[in-house]
Design an enzyme around this catalytic site. Structure first.
Site, PDB file in Angstrom:
ATOM      1  N   SER A   1       0.839  -1.198   0.000  1.00 26.35           N
ATOM      2  CA  SER A   1       0.000   0.000   0.000  1.00 26.35           C
ATOM      3  C   SER A   1       0.883   1.261   0.000  1.00 26.35           C
ATOM      4  O   SER A   1       1.785   1.371  -0.838  1.00 26.35           O
ATOM      5  CB  SER A   1      -0.944  -0.049   1.205  1.00 26.35           C
ATOM      6  OG  SER A   1      -1.951   0.926   1.106  1.00 26.35           O
TER       7      SER A   1
ATOM      8  N   ASP B   1      -8.938  -6.235  -4.603  1.00 21.93           N
ATOM      9  CA  ASP B   1      -8.487  -4.952  -4.058  1.00 21.93           C
ATOM     10  C   ASP B   1      -9.043  -3.845  -4.945  1.00 21.93           C
ATOM     11  O   ASP B   1      -8.648  -3.711  -6.103  1.00 21.93           O
ATOM     12  CB  ASP B   1      -6.955  -4.930  -4.041  1.00 21.93           C
ATOM     13  CG  ASP B   1      -6.375  -3.657  -3.415  1.00 21.93           C
ATOM     14  OD1 ASP B   1      -7.147  -2.709  -3.150  1.00 21.93           O
ATOM     15  OD2 ASP B   1      -5.154  -3.621  -3.194  1.00 21.93           O
TER      16      ASP B   1
ATOM     17  N   HIS C   1      -8.226  -4.918  -0.260  1.00 26.82           N
ATOM     18  CA  HIS C   1      -6.904  -4.316  -0.058  1.00 26.82           C
ATOM     19  C   HIS C   1      -6.185  -4.936   1.138  1.00 26.82           C
ATOM     20  O   HIS C   1      -4.960  -5.060   1.149  1.00 26.82           O
ATOM     21  CB  HIS C   1      -7.082  -2.812   0.144  1.00 26.82           C
ATOM     22  CG  HIS C   1      -5.799  -2.042   0.183  1.00 26.82           C
ATOM     23  ND1 HIS C   1      -4.898  -2.033  -0.859  1.00 26.82           N
ATOM     24  CD2 HIS C   1      -5.257  -1.251   1.151  1.00 26.82           C
ATOM     25  CE1 HIS C   1      -3.860  -1.266  -0.538  1.00 26.82           C
ATOM     26  NE2 HIS C   1      -4.056  -0.786   0.664  1.00 26.82           N
TER      27      HIS C   1
END
Lengths: 385, 385
Positions: B157, B322, B355
């Site tokens: 991320s 995601d 995610h």
């Protein structure tokens, strides 16, 4: 501001307020002793009263679906793209009825109305309303207007949920059901977004547990946040990219928390302008009506069974980039209808507009919609020829 | 609470605080006169200092990536699934370094630290930090630890953005770059979610323009809303459906605004517990670092050109559900690297976790990750054989 009204507009329209004095029992177990519904109509009811269509509005909609209230109006009604002479819902053929739903804030009885039992504004004490409650109130409206059967009931998003409820709850009272950009129930993610919106409103100190009117305040920030969040779910990722990209408002980064990206500016504007025209308690009620809608629930979670007794023909429309109620959700509706041998036309429209697409006059969408409504009209104009 | 630590755990770890007295010039034009970085390390640095890997954390992460601080800890570090003996980042082979980034709230200098210029807590006056600022501070840390080159820099991320920035900013200082569940820049939709989160914090009357510490308050509701919203974007629609569906907490609808659906309960819990362990000013800074990251920006918006001078080999990993940083965003990275003839391994992992998947020990993911890290380790263990 139109100096001359467009030729395909229904023109100047005047809302009417209709009073209903018979108590309405609600799904919550509570009762509304009396209520008003504000209504607009476009076109004319034909001699055999067979050309009436009902338009059901979505979360922030109201009775003002088409035309103008005055020559100084900047914008026409919210679905003017689809309603008017020559438009899909052709007002030269149909008598179109649109109302502000109960619990609304545009004239129909809702949280900003006076509670006849107390003489004070309802505020947060206005009972929670379900989609089925709305449909029952609409059925009374129908009789008041002298309509025995709708040629069609039509709605997008939360409006499409009302359409499904009409077909399930009053199978004989409509010939066609047009369910646009809707879903047979909210997903956990949909509920989650509603919950964050509600918590944003509750967290605003100006909310005063919903009694903001008595306190002379408005939960502006909370409602603004709710609306900003809503807009993210109405637009697609693609639409946002096309509309704003990463464009900077001042052309460069300013290393601060003022508006920098165009998308921030857009959301703040949408949020701030919403606060001036919408009531927070109504917003809360609308989100609950959405959360609760689940017609399959009473039928062992089998949507086909919920549709088994319907008699209407269906038009179902979805939009490719709608991620609030994706095409897959519409296909669930279509499949459930087909499983019980109902007539259903389905169109999945290519569009970059996300959920908002249902309000946009996309040519393919308008063509499908116009063709379907032509078929609806052909049924009652046959005899006239 | 583990009474015995798991055998594949790095065990009990003690964070260290390292002070840096040389001023750090920031992208914003401001300067940090001095700062502390809190660091954890796992495993041992080998004789030729060739086995060090840097772990970069994401929005709410910190230096505590693996192991336990005490026997009473309920949970290990945030990436314990991937770091430990025999795990993908195998601490029997690698010397693993993880730090709390500048602007953080877990010990490194940030908004809750005292500003040496004023003797008062920084609060909202802490300068805005960019991903490149973080990487520059991490490069100083590297030299402090006596490391001349990282075997790999790894992050998921926002951590993956730091990895890209390392490869671009310091091409010779890392041999491998593992970019997991990341994107080369935020989309308008990503920025929009950040903006709503920020506005939720700003709207909290306990925020006091960021000076809540002096006021003895905490913007609990605002930070809670921001975190609730974050969680919606971390989980996929599918994951939410699988986890919560439309399950009701009390088994039935209560026609009110208390928690009804399980997903509401989950979000409220996640939001409320976050407030106790995270600082709102830090949250704001992290969202800005995300918004600003755009390495292609300086290269005429051509990501390939941004990567042209990189020397590391890349591992890029994405997860099918995601939707915060979708596989398409990772494929942009892969394509840009391939366009300039870089070595890149890419894995798109089937997962329902959205995610959040990058923190979940999904077998396919762990296998790819382990294999890649085995290759990284083979380079420096060759000579030892």
């Amino acid at each position: 501001m139109p100096t001359v009204l467009p030729p395909d507009s229904v023109g100047l329209v005047i809302p009417q307020t209709l009073a209903f004095d018979e108590p309405l029992e609600l799904d919550s177990g509570k009762t509304l002793p009396r209520y008003d519904l504000v209504v607009e109509t476009y076109g004319e009811l034909n001699a055999d009263r067979s050309n009436a269509v009902l338009i059901c509005h979505a979360l922030s909609g109201d009775h003002h679906a088409a035309g103008y209230h005055g020559m100084e109006d900047r914008k026409p009604g919210w679905w003017d793209s689809a309603i008017g002479p020559g438009k899909p819902i052709d007002t030269t053929r149909f008598f179109v009825v649109c109302l502000n739903n109960l619990g609304g804030c545009r004239g129909s009885t809702g949280p900003t109305s006076v509670n006849p039992d107390t003489g004070r504004v309802y505020g947060p004490d206005f009972p929670i309303i379900t989609v089925a409650d709305w449909v029952r109130s609409q059925e009374r409206l129908m009789h008041r207007l002298g309509i025995g059967q709708w040629a069609a009931v039509i709605g997008g998003s939360l409006g499409g949920m009302q359409v499904m409820q009409w077909a399930i709850g009053f199978p004989k009272l409509l010939r066609h059901a047009a369910v646009i950009a809707a879903a047979p129930r909210l997903s956990a993610q949909n509920i989650a977004f509603n919950e964050v919106a509600r918590q944003a409103i509750f967290a605003d100190p100006d909310f005063h547990d919903g009694h903001y009117q008595e306190h002379g305040t408005l939960p502006r920030k909370g409602l603004m946040l709710a609306r900003m969040l809503g807009h993210i779910t109405y637009l697609s990722d693609d639409a946002m990219r096309a509309k704003f990209g990463r464009e900077l408002r001042a052309g460069k980064i300013n290393f601060g928390f003022d508006v920098e990206f165009q998308v921030e500016s857009y959301l703040r504007y949408q949020g701030a302008s919403f606060v001036d025209r919408f009531d927070a308690n109504t917003y809360l009620l609308m989100t609950k009506a959405l959360d609760y809608f689940d017609p399959a629930g009473e039928f062992g979670h089998d949507l086909s069974k919920a549709f088994a007794a319907t008699e209407a023909d269906f038009l179902v429309v979805s939009f490719t980039t709608d991620w609030r109620f994706s095409p897959a959700r519409s296909r669930e509706i279509v499949k459930a209808l087909l499983d019980v041998n109902k007539h259903v036309s389905y169109a999945e429209i290519e569009s970059s507009h996300g959920h908002d697409a249902f309000l946009v006059p996309i040519p393919d969408y308008m063509n499908v919609f116009r063709a379907y409504m032509g078929r609806v009209a052909a049924e009652f104009t046959k005899g006239e020829a």
